[in-house]
Design a protein around this motif. Structure first.
Motif, PDB file in Angstrom:
ATOM      1  N   VAL A 283       0.646  -1.223   0.035  1.00  0.00           N
ATOM      2  CA  VAL A 283       0.330  -0.491  -0.157  1.00  0.00           C
ATOM      3  C   VAL A 283       1.158   1.385  -0.069  1.00  0.00           C
ATOM      4  CG1 VAL A 283      -2.315  -0.809   1.188  1.00  0.00           C
ATOM      5  CG2 VAL A 283      -0.180  -0.206   2.714  1.00  0.00           C
ATOM      6  N   ILE A 284       0.672   1.967  -0.911  1.00  0.00           N
ATOM      7  CA  ILE A 284       0.990   3.521  -0.746  1.00  0.00           C
ATOM      8  C   ILE A 284       0.252   4.560  -0.342  1.00  0.00           C
ATOM      9  CG2 ILE A 284       2.627   5.512  -2.723  1.00  0.00           C
ATOM     10  CD1 ILE A 284       2.995   2.458  -3.782  1.00  0.00           C
ATOM     11  N   ALA A 285       0.567   4.669   0.851  1.00  0.00           N
ATOM     12  CA  ALA A 285      -0.019   6.094   1.369  1.00  0.00           C
ATOM     13  C   ALA A 285       0.313   7.111   1.335  1.00  0.00           C
ATOM     14  CB  ALA A 285      -0.176   5.468   3.212  1.00  0.00           C
ATOM     15  N   SER A 286       0.285   8.069   0.577  1.00  0.00           N
ATOM     16  CA  SER A 286       1.855   8.968   0.681  1.00  0.00           C
ATOM     17  C   SER A 286       0.514  10.241   2.050  1.00  0.00           C
ATOM     18  CB  SER A 286       1.975   9.768  -0.147  1.00  0.00           C
ATOM     19  OG  SER A 286       0.392  10.713  -1.646  1.00  0.00           O
ATOM     20  N   VAL A 287      -0.842  10.013   1.226  1.00  0.00           N
ATOM     21  CA  VAL A 287      -1.641  11.045   1.653  1.00  0.00           C
ATOM     22  C   VAL A 287      -2.332  11.058   3.699  1.00  0.00           C
ATOM     23  CG1 VAL A 287      -4.395  12.205   1.811  1.00  0.00           C
ATOM     24  CG2 VAL A 287      -3.453  11.360  -0.057  1.00  0.00           C
ATOM     25  N   THR A 288      -2.547   9.407   4.143  1.00  0.00           N
ATOM     26  CA  THR A 288      -2.755   9.122   5.487  1.00  0.00           C
ATOM     27  C   THR A 288      -1.714   8.713   6.334  1.00  0.00           C
ATOM     28  OG1 THR A 288      -3.562   6.794   5.240  1.00  0.00           O
ATOM     29  CG2 THR A 288      -5.432   8.124   4.707  1.00  0.00           C
ATOM     30  N   GLN A 289      -0.395   7.956   5.004  1.00  0.00           N
ATOM     31  CA  GLN A 289       0.592   7.499   6.035  1.00  0.00           C
ATOM     32  C   GLN A 289       1.914   8.692   5.139  1.00  0.00           C
ATOM     33  OE1 GLN A 289       1.008   3.706   6.319  1.00  0.00           O
ATOM     34  NE2 GLN A 289      -1.668   4.243   7.072  1.00  0.00           N
ATOM     35  N   PRO A 290       2.017   9.697   5.256  1.00  0.00           N
ATOM     36  CA  PRO A 290       3.345  10.301   4.321  1.00  0.00           C
ATOM     37  C   PRO A 290       5.029   9.920   4.960  1.00  0.00           C
ATOM     38  CG  PRO A 290       1.864  12.109   4.697  1.00  0.00           C
ATOM     39  CD  PRO A 290       1.333  10.660   6.297  1.00  0.00           C
ATOM     40  N   PHE A 291       5.819   9.122   3.918  1.00  0.00           N
ATOM     41  CA  PHE A 291       6.521   9.081   3.544  1.00  0.00           C
ATOM     42  C   PHE A 291       8.322  10.213   3.407  1.00  0.00           C
ATOM     43  CE2 PHE A 291       4.564   7.155   0.930  1.00  0.00           C
ATOM     44  CZ  PHE A 291       5.017   7.650  -0.602  1.00  0.00           C
TER      45      PHE A 291
END
Length: 333
Positions: free
Chosen positions: A249-257
């Motif tokens: 899962v690529i979650a740049s909105v809810t779990q920024p990396f």
């Protein structure tokens, strides 16, 4: 030694767009109402040549880059792309990959593999034909993308599949996608719908959080977390407990990396962007065509990355909503 930015993040990954053209008009990337009839795409002379791309790649490798991904637009629309792949592979010690919508893989997979490419990522947002046709907005059928995936696998290419999930559009396909690719040997990755560019009408309400995606899959196909493969890997990995492979899962909105982001991007006309959400690019084409030698090119890249302080996803708010951003079709996501 890797060049690092103001937060100590090394430059490890380089994405190179080889064309701004695409045969899809996906609503989250190249919506037809914007990129339709009358839109001016770049002339061939505006694009970086294969020789220029190879030279830039070598300069980035000298700054610490270990992986290059070829993107678009749709990169397989660029004539003789396998020639570029062969040039990049010949640099040595460089992981070369390709992202594609899969439409041309039946014709190109064998040539790409022969050129030295080892893996591809194919975009496939739904297995429901009506939904997929609506999302690509050119009526392209699911079956032909699946044929492209099969062609890539038959040619010996490792395959990942990316699905952008948008609330109310294809979120009902989360589980169907997991079922289809479970046990296939292909890695499925779900991507949160992102506010890239300014033409896709992004709203936070349209985002399906990665945690919801994982819970949906886990309810039928139990998952367990897996360790990241390397620092800066954007996908959080989950293994099927029954040994049927993995999803990401690529979650740049809810779990920024942002804190571990090691990616740089070159647009189709040769501008360097240090963030997917950047508004300003640096003109590498002018530097290359202006006669810079290898040392000057290396130092130019090092200076840009050394000043980098991007962390858009960590500061995303009403303050950033109206900022201009480069369109995804220019830098390949």
């Amino acid at each position: 030694m890797s060049t690092v930015d103001t937060f100590g993040r090394p430059i490890r990954d380089l994405r190179i767009s080889v064309t701004d053209r695409c045969n899809f008009r996906c609503v989250y990337c190249m919506p037809k109402e914007v990129f339709g009839r009358g839109y001016r795409f770049m002339d061939r002379k505006e694009l970086l040549t294969f020789e220029e791309i190879e030279r830039l790649a070598r300069a980035f490798v000298a700054n610490g880059v270990e992986k290059v991904r070829i993107t678009g637009g749709e990169p397989l629309l660029r004539r003789d792309l396998e020639v570029l792949i062969e040039r990049l592979v010949a640099i040595g010690g460089l992981d070369v990959a390709l992202t594609t919508n899969g439409t041309l893989l039946p014709q190109k997979a064998e040539a790409l593999r022969a050129a030295g490419l080892n893996r591809v990522t194919v975009s496939l947002d739904s297995l429901d034909d009506e939904t997929f046709r609506a999302m690509n907005d050119v009526g392209f059928p699911v079956a032909r993308v699946l044929e492209g995936i099969d062609a890539a696998a038959s040619a010996g290419l490792a395959v990942k599949v990316n699905a952008v999930v948008k609330r109310g559009v294809n979120d009902d396909q989360i589980l169907d996608l997991a079922r289809h690719f479970h046990g296939s040997g292909h890695i499925l990755r779900y991507i949160e719908y992102m506010d890239v560019g300014g033409t896709n009408g992004w709203r936070l309400d349209d985002v399906v959080p990665a945690a919801e995606v994982v819970a949906t899959v886990d309810a039928e196909l139990p998952l367990e977390p897996a360790d990241e493969n390397y620092r800066g890997e954007v996908a959080r990995r989950w293994r099927f407990r029954d040994g049927g492979g993995e999803i990401g899962v690529i979650a740049s909105v809810t779990q920024p990396f942002c804190g571990d982001c090691t990616r740089s991007r070159i647009s189709a006309e040769g501008r360097l962007y240090t963030c997917l959400f950047a508004s300003v690019g640096h003109d590498l084409r002018a530097v290359v065509r202006g006669g810079a030698d290898d040392a000057e090119l290396h130092d130019f890249i090092a200076r840009i990355w050394g000043r980098r302080s991007d962390r858009y996803s960590e500061i995303r708010s009403s303050r950033t909503a109206e900022l201009p951003r480069v369109e995804m079709s220019y830098i390949g996501g």
